[in-house]
Design a protein around this motif. Structure first.
Motif, PDB file in Angstrom:
ATOM      1  N   PHE A   1     -32.798  64.214  42.390  1.00 49.87           N
ATOM      2  CA  PHE A   1     -33.044  65.590  41.961  1.00 49.87           C
ATOM      3  C   PHE A   1     -31.738  66.374  41.882  1.00 49.87           C
ATOM      4  O   PHE A   1     -31.527  67.177  40.961  1.00 49.87           O
ATOM      5  CB  PHE A   1     -34.002  66.293  42.917  1.00 49.87           C
ATOM      6  N   THR A   2     -30.858  66.150  42.851  1.00 48.79           N
ATOM      7  CA  THR A   2     -29.576  66.854  42.857  1.00 48.79           C
ATOM      8  C   THR A   2     -28.767  66.496  41.608  1.00 48.79           C
ATOM      9  O   THR A   2     -28.163  67.374  40.976  1.00 48.79           O
ATOM     10  CB  THR A   2     -28.769  66.500  44.122  1.00 48.79           C
TER      11      THR A   2
ATOM     12  N   SER B   1     -44.509  62.890  41.073  1.00 41.08           N
ATOM     13  CA  SER B   1     -43.869  62.820  39.756  1.00 41.08           C
ATOM     14  C   SER B   1     -44.738  62.074  38.747  1.00 41.08           C
ATOM     15  O   SER B   1     -44.522  62.177  37.540  1.00 41.08           O
ATOM     16  CB  SER B   1     -42.498  62.134  39.866  1.00 41.08           C
ATOM     17  N   SER B   2     -45.745  61.339  39.224  1.00 41.60           N
ATOM     18  CA  SER B   2     -46.601  60.577  38.311  1.00 41.60           C
ATOM     19  C   SER B   2     -47.367  61.490  37.361  1.00 41.60           C
ATOM     20  O   SER B   2     -47.684  61.111  36.235  1.00 41.60           O
ATOM     21  CB  SER B   2     -47.593  59.724  39.108  1.00 41.60           C
ATOM     22  N   ARG B   3     -47.647  62.708  37.798  1.00 40.86           N
ATOM     23  CA  ARG B   3     -48.442  63.650  37.003  1.00 40.86           C
ATOM     24  C   ARG B   3     -47.795  63.981  35.661  1.00 40.86           C
ATOM     25  O   ARG B   3     -48.496  64.257  34.671  1.00 40.86           O
ATOM     26  CB  ARG B   3     -48.647  64.942  37.798  1.00 40.86           C
ATOM     27  N   PHE B   4     -46.470  63.966  35.605  1.00 34.35           N
ATOM     28  CA  PHE B   4     -45.773  64.472  34.427  1.00 34.35           C
ATOM     29  C   PHE B   4     -45.159  63.376  33.555  1.00 34.35           C
ATOM     30  O   PHE B   4     -44.391  63.667  32.644  1.00 34.35           O
ATOM     31  CB  PHE B   4     -44.691  65.472  34.858  1.00 34.35           C
TER      32      PHE B   4
ATOM     33  N   LEU C   1     -49.406  61.625  30.114  1.00 35.48           N
ATOM     34  CA  LEU C   1     -49.844  62.815  29.390  1.00 35.48           C
ATOM     35  C   LEU C   1     -50.330  62.470  27.983  1.00 35.48           C
ATOM     36  O   LEU C   1     -51.172  63.175  27.419  1.00 35.48           O
ATOM     37  CB  LEU C   1     -48.699  63.831  29.328  1.00 35.48           C
ATOM     38  N   ALA C   2     -49.816  61.359  27.434  1.00 33.65           N
ATOM     39  CA  ALA C   2     -50.244  60.934  26.095  1.00 33.65           C
ATOM     40  C   ALA C   2     -51.700  60.476  26.088  1.00 33.65           C
ATOM     41  O   ALA C   2     -52.325  60.378  25.023  1.00 33.65           O
ATOM     42  CB  ALA C   2     -49.330  59.817  25.588  1.00 33.65           C
ATOM     43  N   LEU C   3     -52.241  60.193  27.263  1.00 39.90           N
ATOM     44  CA  LEU C   3     -53.638  59.772  27.354  1.00 39.90           C
ATOM     45  C   LEU C   3     -54.593  60.964  27.396  1.00 39.90           C
ATOM     46  O   LEU C   3     -55.795  60.808  27.224  1.00 39.90           O
ATOM     47  CB  LEU C   3     -53.843  58.919  28.610  1.00 39.90           C
ATOM     48  N   LYS C   4     -54.040  62.157  27.634  1.00 37.62           N
ATOM     49  CA  LYS C   4     -54.862  63.366  27.668  1.00 37.62           C
ATOM     50  C   LYS C   4     -54.916  63.982  26.271  1.00 37.62           C
ATOM     51  O   LYS C   4     -53.912  64.086  25.584  1.00 37.62           O
ATOM     52  CB  LYS C   4     -54.274  64.378  28.646  1.00 37.62           C
TER      53      LYS C   4
ATOM     54  N   GLY D   1     -52.169  52.822  29.838  1.00 36.89           N
ATOM     55  CA  GLY D   1     -50.814  53.383  29.811  1.00 36.89           C
ATOM     56  C   GLY D   1     -50.398  53.847  31.187  1.00 36.89           C
ATOM     57  O   GLY D   1     -50.845  53.319  32.206  1.00 36.89           O
ATOM     58  N   ALA D   2     -49.521  54.865  31.202  1.00 34.10           N
ATOM     59  CA  ALA D   2     -49.091  55.531  32.439  1.00 34.10           C
ATOM     60  C   ALA D   2     -48.323  54.630  33.381  1.00 34.10           C
ATOM     61  O   ALA D   2     -48.516  54.673  34.592  1.00 34.10           O
ATOM     62  CB  ALA D   2     -50.288  56.147  33.154  1.00 34.10           C
ATOM     63  N   LYS D   3     -47.393  53.826  32.854  1.00 32.25           N
ATOM     64  CA  LYS D   3     -46.608  52.943  33.712  1.00 32.25           C
ATOM     65  C   LYS D   3     -45.397  53.630  34.336  1.00 32.25           C
ATOM     66  O   LYS D   3     -44.857  53.166  35.330  1.00 32.25           O
ATOM     67  CB  LYS D   3     -46.132  51.717  32.918  1.00 32.25           C
ATOM     68  N   THR D   4     -44.937  54.716  33.725  1.00 32.42           N
ATOM     69  CA  THR D   4     -43.689  55.323  34.178  1.00 32.42           C
ATOM     70  C   THR D   4     -43.917  56.574  35.017  1.00 32.42           C
ATOM     71  O   THR D   4     -44.884  57.303  34.831  1.00 32.42           O
ATOM     72  CB  THR D   4     -42.796  55.703  32.977  1.00 32.42           C
ATOM     73  N   ILE D   5     -42.999  56.786  35.959  1.00 33.14           N
ATOM     74  CA  ILE D   5     -42.952  58.008  36.757  1.00 33.14           C
ATOM     75  C   ILE D   5     -41.619  58.680  36.454  1.00 33.14           C
ATOM     76  O   ILE D   5     -40.569  58.040  36.537  1.00 33.14           O
ATOM     77  CB  ILE D   5     -43.084  57.699  38.259  1.00 33.14           C
ATOM     78  N   SER D   6     -41.647  59.944  36.073  1.00 32.91           N
ATOM     79  CA  SER D   6     -40.441  60.615  35.596  1.00 32.91           C
ATOM     80  C   SER D   6     -39.967  61.690  36.557  1.00 32.91           C
ATOM     81  O   SER D   6     -40.597  62.740  36.690  1.00 32.91           O
ATOM     82  CB  SER D   6     -40.702  61.232  34.212  1.00 32.91           C
ATOM     83  N   TYR D   7     -38.838  61.430  37.225  1.00 33.65           N
ATOM     84  CA  TYR D   7     -38.238  62.463  38.069  1.00 33.65           C
ATOM     85  C   TYR D   7     -37.764  63.643  37.225  1.00 33.65           C
ATOM     86  O   TYR D   7     -37.867  64.791  37.639  1.00 33.65           O
ATOM     87  CB  TYR D   7     -37.039  61.893  38.832  1.00 33.65           C
TER      88      TYR D   7
END
Length: 335
Positions: free
Chosen positions: A43-44, A162-165, A170-173, A267-273
């Motif tokens: 994050f820093t 971070s999985s939420r974003f 999000l492409a599945l919604k 889908g949803a394999k990635t988690i984005s910091y």
């Protein structure tokens, strides 16, 4: 040519206005409480990047308080991550009070959720906006108490994995090829930490993804826990079923399967910091949490109900019953 020049001039003015808006953003000094997770240097790096743009721009991590507990995930890593952020130019202080003197906004990153309520209580008294990394607290009653304390001090706060974003989640919604979401299965790595409910520590990533896709409204939860798989099934008030499959042993990765009125997609394999930090930055600018208190409390009620289901031999447990009991306990924490 006479038509092109006005268009070019308008474009230049637009670009100039964009640059000006970035340059005129009020700089925000951010502080981190808890330097015992890999999220801290990640994050820093994102916020302190001189080329940071959009919601990351103008926010700099300037101070950090190491904190730490006896949890192995904390005590075994706090020294390493503290030195990493010190090397990134972050001032290390020996108390939360000293950190609050140096910053405008706060991120509570302590990997041990059992101390989040105590840490947040001190930060809330300063009136500063605070993002709290997952899990928001060590128990469901503490989660409820934390939000009540925030309201008592008129402070905005929120928490999220971070999985939420993640972009592919999000492409599945709202996907036209999927249509209305009628059911979801999410999965991901599942490990536990003694002293907190089973799903709070790492399974929360997959549970958060489940609620991102399904929305709120879960009524009952049942759970089957084994040495290879930890499976939790929720029934929503409209009859839809959502399932989290925790991978305890075997190949471990994140994912989701969405069952829709028009199609089925995985889908949803990635988690984005970065996507999470952009939401944190936006919150620090606007004061508006992107995830509601109600949804966060329901997520943690779902996970606590999963533990209660195990205690009852895998029987379905009503979230309303678990929440009512937790509210009584929370009232003792925040009179």
């Amino acid at each position: 040519m006479k038509q092109v020049l006005p268009l070019a001039a308008a474009l230049l003015l637009s670009l100039a206005g964009s640059v000006l808006s970035q340059e005129t953003l009020k700089p925000l000094r951010a502080g981190i409480v808890g330097l015992d997770t890999s999220h801290v240097p990640a994050f820093t790096k994102l916020f302190n990047n001189p080329k940071a743009d959009g919601d990351l721009a103008g926010i700099k991590v300037v101070a950090g308080y190491p904190g730490g507990t006896d949890m192995p995930a904390s005590k075994d890593r706090v020294a390493k991550f503290t030195e990493q952020v010190r090397g990134m130019g972050v001032e290390i202080v020996d108390s939360i009070s000293k950190l609050l003197e140096k910053v405008d906004v706060v991120m509570i990153e302590s990997v041990d959720g059992r101390i989040h309520l105590k840490e947040a209580r001190e930060v809330f008294q300063s009136g500063k906006l605070v993002y709290i990394d997952k899990p928001i607290a060590g128990t469901l009653p503490e989660t409820i108490a934390l939000f009540e304390l925030a309201k008592k001090h008129h402070v905005k706060t929120w928490s999220s994995s971070s999985s939420r974003f993640g972009a592919d989640l999000l492409a599945l919604k709202g996907n036209e090829k999927i249509g209305d979401i009628l059911g979801v299965t999410t999965w991901g790595p599942c490990s536990y930490q003694s002293g907190t409910p089973d799903l709070f520590f790492y399974a929360i990533h997959g549970v958060e993804s489940l609620f991102t896709l399904m929305g709120t409204g879960c009524e009952t939860v049942s759970r089957s826990k084994g040495p290879i798989t930890d499976q939790v099934t929720g029934v929503w008030k409209d009859g839809r079923i959502g399932t989290y499959r925790g991978i305890v042993r075997g190949k471990s990765e994140f994912g989701a399967m969405v069952y829709g009125s028009k199609g089925v997609r995985q889908g949803a394999k990635t988690i984005s910091y970065e996507a999470l930090c952009r939401q944190i930055g936006k919150f620090f600018r606007t004061g508006e949490p992107p995830v509601s208190e109600a949804e966060t409390i329901e997520i943690f009620t779902f996970m606590e109900a999963a533990d209660e289901s195990i205690r009852q031999g895998g029987k379905p447990v009503a979230l309303d019953d678990v929440l009512a009991k937790a509210k009584q306990e929370a009232a003792k924490i925040v009179p």
